[in-house]
Design a protein around this motif. Sequence first.
Motif, PDB file in Angstrom:
ATOM      1  N   LEU A   1       0.784  -1.222   0.208  1.00  0.00           N
ATOM      2  CA  LEU A   1      -0.141   0.064  -0.188  1.00  0.00           C
ATOM      3  C   LEU A   1       0.929   1.283   0.030  1.00  0.00           C
ATOM      4  O   LEU A   1       0.331   2.229  -0.590  1.00  0.00           O
ATOM      5  N   SER A   2       2.119   1.106   0.646  1.00  0.00           N
ATOM      6  CA  SER A   2       2.777   2.493   0.603  1.00  0.00           C
ATOM      7  C   SER A   2       3.370   2.616  -0.890  1.00  0.00           C
ATOM      8  O   SER A   2       3.598   3.895  -1.198  1.00  0.00           O
ATOM      9  N   LYS A   3       3.332   1.613  -1.861  1.00  0.00           N
ATOM     10  CA  LYS A   3       3.701   1.897  -2.929  1.00  0.00           C
ATOM     11  C   LYS A   3       2.552   2.334  -4.080  1.00  0.00           C
ATOM     12  O   LYS A   3       2.611   2.954  -5.119  1.00  0.00           O
ATOM     13  N   TRP A   4       1.126   1.811  -3.639  1.00  0.00           N
ATOM     14  CA  TRP A   4       0.284   2.081  -4.656  1.00  0.00           C
ATOM     15  C   TRP A   4      -0.648   2.896  -3.933  1.00  0.00           C
ATOM     16  O   TRP A   4      -1.275   3.765  -5.210  1.00  0.00           O
ATOM     17  N   VAL A   5      -0.745   3.374  -3.084  1.00  0.00           N
ATOM     18  CA  VAL A   5      -2.046   4.330  -2.574  1.00  0.00           C
ATOM     19  C   VAL A   5      -1.361   5.862  -2.372  1.00  0.00           C
ATOM     20  O   VAL A   5      -0.284   5.842  -1.418  1.00  0.00           O
ATOM     21  N   PRO A   6      -1.901   6.844  -2.849  1.00  0.00           N
ATOM     22  CA  PRO A   6      -1.296   8.263  -2.391  1.00  0.00           C
ATOM     23  C   PRO A   6      -1.649   8.474  -1.115  1.00  0.00           C
ATOM     24  O   PRO A   6      -2.589   7.893  -0.573  1.00  0.00           O
ATOM     25  N   VAL A   7      -0.912   9.649  -0.583  1.00  0.00           N
ATOM     26  CA  VAL A   7      -1.283  10.083   0.841  1.00  0.00           C
ATOM     27  C   VAL A   7      -2.708  10.509   1.071  1.00  0.00           C
ATOM     28  O   VAL A   7      -3.322  10.271   2.177  1.00  0.00           O
ATOM     29  N   SER A   8      -3.484  10.951   0.099  1.00  0.00           N
ATOM     30  CA  SER A   8      -4.719  11.410   0.383  1.00  0.00           C
ATOM     31  C   SER A   8      -5.794  10.434   0.300  1.00  0.00           C
ATOM     32  O   SER A   8      -6.842  10.554   0.797  1.00  0.00           O
ATOM     33  N   GLU A   9      -5.346   9.287  -0.009  1.00  0.00           N
ATOM     34  CA  GLU A   9      -6.285   7.851   0.034  1.00  0.00           C
ATOM     35  C   GLU A   9      -5.612   6.867   1.225  1.00  0.00           C
ATOM     36  O   GLU A   9      -6.183   5.899   1.458  1.00  0.00           O
TER      37      GLU A   9
ATOM     38  N   CYS B   1       0.467  -6.629  -8.620  1.00  0.00           N
ATOM     39  CA  CYS B   1       2.017  -6.289  -8.851  1.00  0.00           C
ATOM     40  C   CYS B   1       2.575  -5.731  -7.577  1.00  0.00           C
ATOM     41  O   CYS B   1       1.662  -4.878  -6.800  1.00  0.00           O
ATOM     42  N   SER B   2       4.041  -5.768  -7.298  1.00  0.00           N
ATOM     43  CA  SER B   2       4.306  -5.134  -6.042  1.00  0.00           C
ATOM     44  C   SER B   2       4.242  -3.728  -6.002  1.00  0.00           C
ATOM     45  O   SER B   2       4.034  -3.066  -5.048  1.00  0.00           O
ATOM     46  N   SER B   3       4.378  -3.097  -7.148  1.00  0.00           N
ATOM     47  CA  SER B   3       4.404  -1.574  -7.401  1.00  0.00           C
ATOM     48  C   SER B   3       3.832  -0.953  -8.577  1.00  0.00           C
ATOM     49  O   SER B   3       3.874  -2.155  -9.506  1.00  0.00           O
ATOM     50  N   PRO B   4       3.544  -0.058  -8.897  1.00  0.00           N
ATOM     51  CA  PRO B   4       2.774   0.414 -10.201  1.00  0.00           C
ATOM     52  C   PRO B   4       3.771   0.420 -11.202  1.00  0.00           C
ATOM     53  O   PRO B   4       3.599   0.420 -12.505  1.00  0.00           O
ATOM     54  N   VAL B   5       5.248   0.798 -10.922  1.00  0.00           N
ATOM     55  CA  VAL B   5       6.204   0.706 -11.917  1.00  0.00           C
ATOM     56  C   VAL B   5       6.243  -0.858 -12.587  1.00  0.00           C
ATOM     57  O   VAL B   5       6.596  -1.000 -13.822  1.00  0.00           O
ATOM     58  N   GLU B   6       5.790  -1.719 -11.796  1.00  0.00           N
ATOM     59  CA  GLU B   6       6.108  -3.185 -12.564  1.00  0.00           C
ATOM     60  C   GLU B   6       4.463  -3.683 -13.152  1.00  0.00           C
ATOM     61  O   GLU B   6       4.487  -4.727 -13.723  1.00  0.00           O
ATOM     62  N   ASP B   7       3.597  -2.793 -13.084  1.00  0.00           N
ATOM     63  CA  ASP B   7       2.302  -3.471 -13.583  1.00  0.00           C
ATOM     64  C   ASP B   7       2.159  -2.726 -15.244  1.00  0.00           C
ATOM     65  O   ASP B   7       2.244  -1.400 -15.473  1.00  0.00           O
ATOM     66  N   PRO B   8       2.221  -3.839 -16.086  1.00  0.00           N
ATOM     67  CA  PRO B   8       2.241  -3.193 -17.690  1.00  0.00           C
ATOM     68  C   PRO B   8       0.912  -2.690 -17.978  1.00  0.00           C
ATOM     69  O   PRO B   8       0.770  -1.887 -19.069  1.00  0.00           O
ATOM     70  N   GLU B   9      -0.159  -3.246 -17.315  1.00  0.00           N
ATOM     71  CA  GLU B   9      -1.560  -2.803 -17.705  1.00  0.00           C
ATOM     72  C   GLU B   9      -2.014  -1.670 -17.061  1.00  0.00           C
ATOM     73  O   GLU B   9      -3.202  -1.155 -17.327  1.00  0.00           O
ATOM     74  N   LEU B  10      -1.368  -0.798 -16.065  1.00  0.00           N
ATOM     75  CA  LEU B  10      -1.978   0.229 -15.469  1.00  0.00           C
ATOM     76  C   LEU B  10      -1.804   1.406 -16.339  1.00  0.00           C
ATOM     77  O   LEU B  10      -0.670   1.956 -17.417  1.00  0.00           O
ATOM     78  N   ARG B  11      -2.728   2.193 -16.316  1.00  0.00           N
ATOM     79  CA  ARG B  11      -2.962   3.326 -17.252  1.00  0.00           C
ATOM     80  C   ARG B  11      -2.069   4.534 -16.953  1.00  0.00           C
ATOM     81  O   ARG B  11      -1.735   4.745 -15.901  1.00  0.00           O
TER      82      ARG B  11
END
Length: 522
Positions: free
Chosen positions: A228-236, A291-301
């Motif tokens: 979650l520290s890698k995927w979720v912005p501070v505001s959420e 995926c462990s982080s958004p950087v590793e996700d090839p399908e992320l917009r």
Amino acid sequence: MNAEGFLISNSLSLSSTSTIPKLPEPKCRRSRFRLFSPEFYRPQVLRVSTPAELRNASEVIRRRRRENVGKVWAGGKPKPLAQLYTFKGVFEDAVLEDEVVAPWWEEFPKRWVIVILCTSAFLLCNMDRVNMSIAILPMSAEYGWNPTTVGLIQSSFFWGYLLTQVAGGIWADTIGGKAVLGFGVVWWSIATALTPIAAKLGLPFLLVVRAFMGIGEGVAMPAMNNILSKWVPVSERSRSLALVYSGMYLGSVTGLAFSPMLIHNFGWASVFYSFGSLGTVWFAVWLNKACSSPVEDPELRPAEKRLILRSCSSSREPVKSIPWRSILSKRPVWALIVCHFCHNWGTFILLTWMPTYYHQVLKFNLTESGMFSVLPWLTMAFSANLGGWIADTLVSKGFSVTTVRKIMQTVGFLGPAFFLTQLSHIDSPAMAVLCMACSQGTDAFSQSGLYSNHQDIAPRYSGVLLGLSNTAGVLAGVLGTAATGYILHHGSWDNVFEVSVGLYLVGTVVWNLFSTGEKILD
């Protein structure tokens, strides 16, 4: 910076692109959109010269795309229409996104898919943990276990749980949370399914299997915190953590509700086989979607990836080593550890001894005690999400993260302390149950306080930090549960609650003096 030209051509042929002025190649940006549109669309040209006009043009495009999704025109099926957007200049506050028309479920934010998967993992976690508290009754009757043996079996879970808190955090921070959380769920699910077999083989085998189950669940929380520290912005952040922890509370409710029915209809072993098998279903989805982080996700917009990376600096660089000296030299880290201990002392006492309190003091029978024991879990699930919404709203309105964390955790400490002090003045069983529920309800505001703070102060090492503080929290649960029995033998329930209130007050002071919401470790 002003744009010298921005053209939108809506014709099926690209002949109208001849009207596009030639721009220097380095300053050109082209974004292609797939839209559905009738063949008789007239060519249009929109020119913009300011960021505000660019935003308006972007809204026109999005609205037209929504209006045409799924339409069938006289000429047959919807036909793809390539639209060419060309502009000169850079707008920092308005970027035209590359998007493709898609159903709502494909546009659902991927970060919240990750949060929901973590929530379901923790629902399974507590289902598998609490089923033994119900199944131990027919198991004791079948194998002739005395109360001392039952206590040994119940405590064996914590042997493994304690061992893997810090180790799970190190593992998650260095190799990624996806593998660690997946391992944890599979490991504890196998241990759950093997419990009936181990019980038949003998007590030592059962103790080992229960300890193995604790190993699997011990790595889950640090791994989740890392993800979650890698995927979720501070505001959420507060809302996401509240939802995940409410999965734990609802898992307890689900386990306590379904275990008696399964035991009654299929025998006590069915609880372990059925609950353990659910982990394989979750793991199949996890492998496919996470995926462990958004950087590793090839399908992320691209738009969502930019949003996440702009807020989560820990998403970019993997951790190669843990700076233990720096971590253990920070006062906010020790504030987390001390306050986690103070918080879990009261929480574990209430959750483990509550049925006994209902039975001994309020004179409820065992069925009523079990039923009313579910109420605090439901209250915590509701108030945790309420607290998360309040915390994120305050952050979005400009309150500092430090202020928000201190407010929420102060409620999480003083709320339970207040309601526990009222129990000694209440004679009505209904009011006593209400006080217990309110105590645990305000306690759940801690999800937006200390439980969110690991990601605030050290997002790259949030798994390790949670492992450290949760080790203290588990020790508080083990010591507090044992100490309560000693206090009741020599004193009363009022003395039990006084110790908890005292630790809540200590935690309040430590938290407000030494905690922070600012990042202290890079």
